[in-house]
Design an enzyme around this catalytic site. Structure first.
Site, PDB file in Angstrom:
ATOM      1  N   GLN A  37      -5.870   8.815   4.999  1.00  0.00           N
ATOM      2  CA  GLN A  37      -4.496   8.879   5.775  1.00  0.00           C
ATOM      3  C   GLN A  37      -3.411   8.362   5.154  1.00  0.00           C
ATOM      4  O   GLN A  37      -2.142   8.635   5.395  1.00  0.00           O
ATOM      5  CB  GLN A  37      -4.841   7.715   7.060  1.00  0.00           C
ATOM      6  N   ARG A  38      -3.572   7.989   3.754  1.00  0.00           N
ATOM      7  CA  ARG A  38      -2.525   7.310   2.781  1.00  0.00           C
ATOM      8  C   ARG A  38      -2.191   8.459   1.867  1.00  0.00           C
ATOM      9  O   ARG A  38      -0.981   8.211   1.185  1.00  0.00           O
ATOM     10  CB  ARG A  38      -2.880   6.029   2.122  1.00  0.00           C
ATOM     11  N   ARG A  50     -22.534   9.596  15.555  1.00  0.00           N
ATOM     12  CA  ARG A  50     -22.326   9.768  14.269  1.00  0.00           C
ATOM     13  C   ARG A  50     -20.919   8.770  14.038  1.00  0.00           C
ATOM     14  O   ARG A  50     -20.032   8.981  14.859  1.00  0.00           O
ATOM     15  CB  ARG A  50     -22.167  10.955  13.445  1.00  0.00           C
ATOM     16  N   ARG A  82     -22.991  15.510  20.609  1.00  0.00           N
ATOM     17  CA  ARG A  82     -22.983  14.247  20.170  1.00  0.00           C
ATOM     18  C   ARG A  82     -21.766  13.186  20.539  1.00  0.00           C
ATOM     19  O   ARG A  82     -20.840  13.866  20.760  1.00  0.00           O
ATOM     20  CB  ARG A  82     -23.014  14.351  18.470  1.00  0.00           C
ATOM     21  N   ASP A 107       0.820   2.017   9.056  1.00  0.00           N
ATOM     22  CA  ASP A 107       0.634   1.174  10.646  1.00  0.00           C
ATOM     23  C   ASP A 107       1.559   1.437  11.636  1.00  0.00           C
ATOM     24  O   ASP A 107       1.445   0.934  12.715  1.00  0.00           O
ATOM     25  CB  ASP A 107       0.185  -0.285  10.166  1.00  0.00           C
ATOM     26  N   LYS A 128      -1.024  -6.869  -4.451  1.00  0.00           N
ATOM     27  CA  LYS A 128      -1.233  -7.948  -4.899  1.00  0.00           C
ATOM     28  C   LYS A 128      -0.693  -8.369  -5.967  1.00  0.00           C
ATOM     29  O   LYS A 128       0.381  -7.909  -6.395  1.00  0.00           O
ATOM     30  CB  LYS A 128      -2.763  -7.856  -5.220  1.00  0.00           C
ATOM     31  N   GLY A 160      -4.540   0.943  10.496  1.00  0.00           N
ATOM     32  CA  GLY A 160      -3.505   0.499  11.411  1.00  0.00           C
ATOM     33  C   GLY A 160      -3.417  -1.038  11.358  1.00  0.00           C
ATOM     34  O   GLY A 160      -2.580  -1.573  12.215  1.00  0.00           O
ATOM     35  N   ARG A 161      -4.301  -1.592  10.451  1.00  0.00           N
ATOM     36  CA  ARG A 161      -4.463  -3.170  10.405  1.00  0.00           C
ATOM     37  C   ARG A 161      -4.468  -3.839  11.908  1.00  0.00           C
ATOM     38  O   ARG A 161      -5.381  -3.496  12.436  1.00  0.00           O
ATOM     39  CB  ARG A 161      -3.238  -3.632   9.663  1.00  0.00           C
ATOM     40  N   GLY A 178       0.773  -1.293   0.071  1.00  0.00           N
ATOM     41  CA  GLY A 178      -0.055   0.110   0.031  1.00  0.00           C
ATOM     42  C   GLY A 178       0.832   1.304  -0.092  1.00  0.00           C
ATOM     43  O   GLY A 178       1.980   1.136   0.624  1.00  0.00           O
TER      44      GLY A 178
HETATM   45  O1  F6P Z   1      -1.333  -1.351   5.357  1.00  0.00           O
HETATM   46  C1  F6P Z   1      -1.656  -0.013   5.224  1.00  0.00           C
HETATM   47  C2  F6P Z   1      -3.121  -0.191   5.285  1.00  0.00           C
HETATM   48  O2  F6P Z   1      -3.444   1.226   4.626  1.00  0.00           O
HETATM   49  C3  F6P Z   1      -3.858  -0.643   6.337  1.00  0.00           C
HETATM   50  O3  F6P Z   1      -4.013   0.246   7.456  1.00  0.00           O
HETATM   51  C4  F6P Z   1      -5.254  -0.702   5.761  1.00  0.00           C
HETATM   52  O4  F6P Z   1      -5.824  -2.094   6.589  1.00  0.00           O
HETATM   53  C5  F6P Z   1      -4.669  -1.201   4.400  1.00  0.00           C
HETATM   54  O5  F6P Z   1      -3.611  -0.891   3.947  1.00  0.00           O
HETATM   55  C6  F6P Z   1      -5.606  -0.930   3.305  1.00  0.00           C
HETATM   56  O6  F6P Z   1      -5.378  -1.394   2.092  1.00  0.00           O
HETATM   57  P1  F6P Z   1      -6.156  -1.407   0.924  1.00  0.00           P
HETATM   58  O7  F6P Z   1      -5.411  -0.012   0.325  1.00  0.00           O
HETATM   59  O8  F6P Z   1      -5.696  -2.575  -0.124  1.00  0.00           O
HETATM   60  O9  F6P Z   1      -7.462  -1.146   1.024  1.00  0.00           O
END
Ligand code: F6P
Length: 360
Positions: free
Chosen positions: A286-287, A278, A175, A140, A75, A183-184, A12
């Site tokens: 986050q990425r 909510r 609320r 993570d 993958k 974070g897996r 990722g």
């Molecule tokens: O390992 C990084 C991460 O962003 C995890 O926090 C998250 O579970 C996973 O990758 C999400 O992966 P994808 O982008 O394949 O949905």
């Protein structure tokens, strides 16, 4: 003819990949080496062989650009990790092909920038005869061998900003706001952002929770005249005695997709407390985006060290952060060991001392 090294980004993406690429290309160039980047992770090393020459002059613009100019993949034919702690042997013909293409390009070494999965693949490639150096990335922060992976600080900054925003709307409407973060199988993002963003409840995989305790915290706050509550939930958090919540069935050769626990938590809090609740799932925000200044420096140090390790021919090693130093550790000793949040460690104790509930 100048010597050449290769680089690829796997798994990722996260903020800072381009910053590492820039540092590697610049430091390699100073040593008189050119750098080629394989496209879309290990896939680019196979057939059709896909790579590009990385021009030293293009690199400056990459310092703060999110994503990866090389593309990445979590993958495909090179996937070495399929689940929580499970790993695959990559088929011999795939390793042969990657090695043959590495030789065909006349490369001196390969830098693999990746998390646990990509580094497991890198180790297999190394055992197959390719001189590899690893650089640890993942938002993570769950790699045992390094105190910090790059991308983590940027993800925490994003989650903290989200909490700052959720606080004002939670307060306006009295609320409960639930923020689900990534974070897996570890709660580093949740606990760190939870502290920096003033969360009232933090739910992490390392400390299974129960709803009585979570709702008791909401009720305590009501009694104190605080009519809103911020709950930070790691995607891998789980109720005591229950399994992880997943957002879809695992595809072949891929890790399970965690997600959905935030909605479960929000629904149950609303049901039990009667308070309007909510949920916000922060997801891939986050990425994305620019790396923080901390990550830019970490990436630059990692990239520089990776090139130095090539010069020293310390193949099969990965750079690691052991403050104040950046050191080299064997990839074989670094992969497959999850670095979890210590349930009785300083972070959790600090949070508890402030009155933050872990729902246990
Ligand atoms: O390992 C990084 C991460 O962003 C995890 O926090 C998250 O579970 C996973 O990758 C999400 O992966 P994808 O982008 O394949 O949905």
């Amino acid at each position: 003819m100048r010597e050449r090294i290769g680089i690829l980004t796997g798994g990722g993406d996260c903020p800072g990949l381009n910053t590492v690429i820039r540092a590697v290309v610049k430091c390699a160039s100073k040593r008189g080496w050119d750098t080629v980047g394989f496209l879309d992770g290990f896939e680019g090393m196979l057939e059709p062989l896909r790579y590009r020459q990385l021009d030293y002059k293009e690199m400056d613009a990459l310092l703060f650009v999110g994503g990866t100019v090389l593309g990445t993949s979590n993958k495909g034919r090179f996937a070495a990790k399929t689940g929580h702690g499970e790993s695959n042997r990559i088929p011999r013909e795939i390793l042969d092909l990657a090695e043959a293409n590495f030789q065909k390009l006349g490369l001196r070494a390969l830098v693999v920038v990746g998390g646990d999965g990509s580094l497991s693949s890198a180790q297999q490639l190394f055992e197959h005869g390719v001189p590899v150096i690893g650089v640890p990335k993942t938002i993570d922060n769950d790699l045992e061998a390094t105190v910090m992976t790059f991308g983590f600080d940027s993800a925490v900054a994003c989650a903290t900003d989200a909490l700052d925003r959720l606080r004002t709307t939670a307060e306006s409407h009295d609320r409960v706001m639930v923020l689900e973060v990534m974070g897996r199988y570890t709660g580093w993002i949740a606990v760190t952002a939870g502290i920096s963003g003033g969360g009232d409840v933090i739910l992490i995989p390392e400390i299974p929770f129960n709803f009585e305790s979570v709702c008791a915290k909401v009720a305590d706050r009501e009694r104190e005249g605080k009519h809103f509550t911020l709950v930070v939930v790691a995607e891998g958090a789980r109720e005591q005695g229950k399994d992880y919540v997943t957002s879809g069935s695992a595809e072949k050769n891929r890790e399970a997709r965690l997600g959905g626990i935030g909605a479960v938590v929000a629904a149950e809090i609303q049901k039990r407390t009667g308070k309007e609740t909510r949920v916000c799932v922060l997801g891939h925000l986050q990425r994305g985006g620019a790396p923080t200044s901390f990550d830019r420096v970490l990436c630059t140090r990692f990239g520089e060290r990776a090139v130095q390790l090539i010069a020293e021919e310390r193949y099969g090693c990965m750079v690691a952060s052991r403050p104040p130093d950046t050191v080299a550790v064997k990839i074989s000793e670094a992969v497959g060991h999850l670095r979890a949040v210590p349930p009785h460690g300083e972070m959790v104790q600090t949070a508890r001392a402030l009155g933050i509930s872990f729902g246990d």
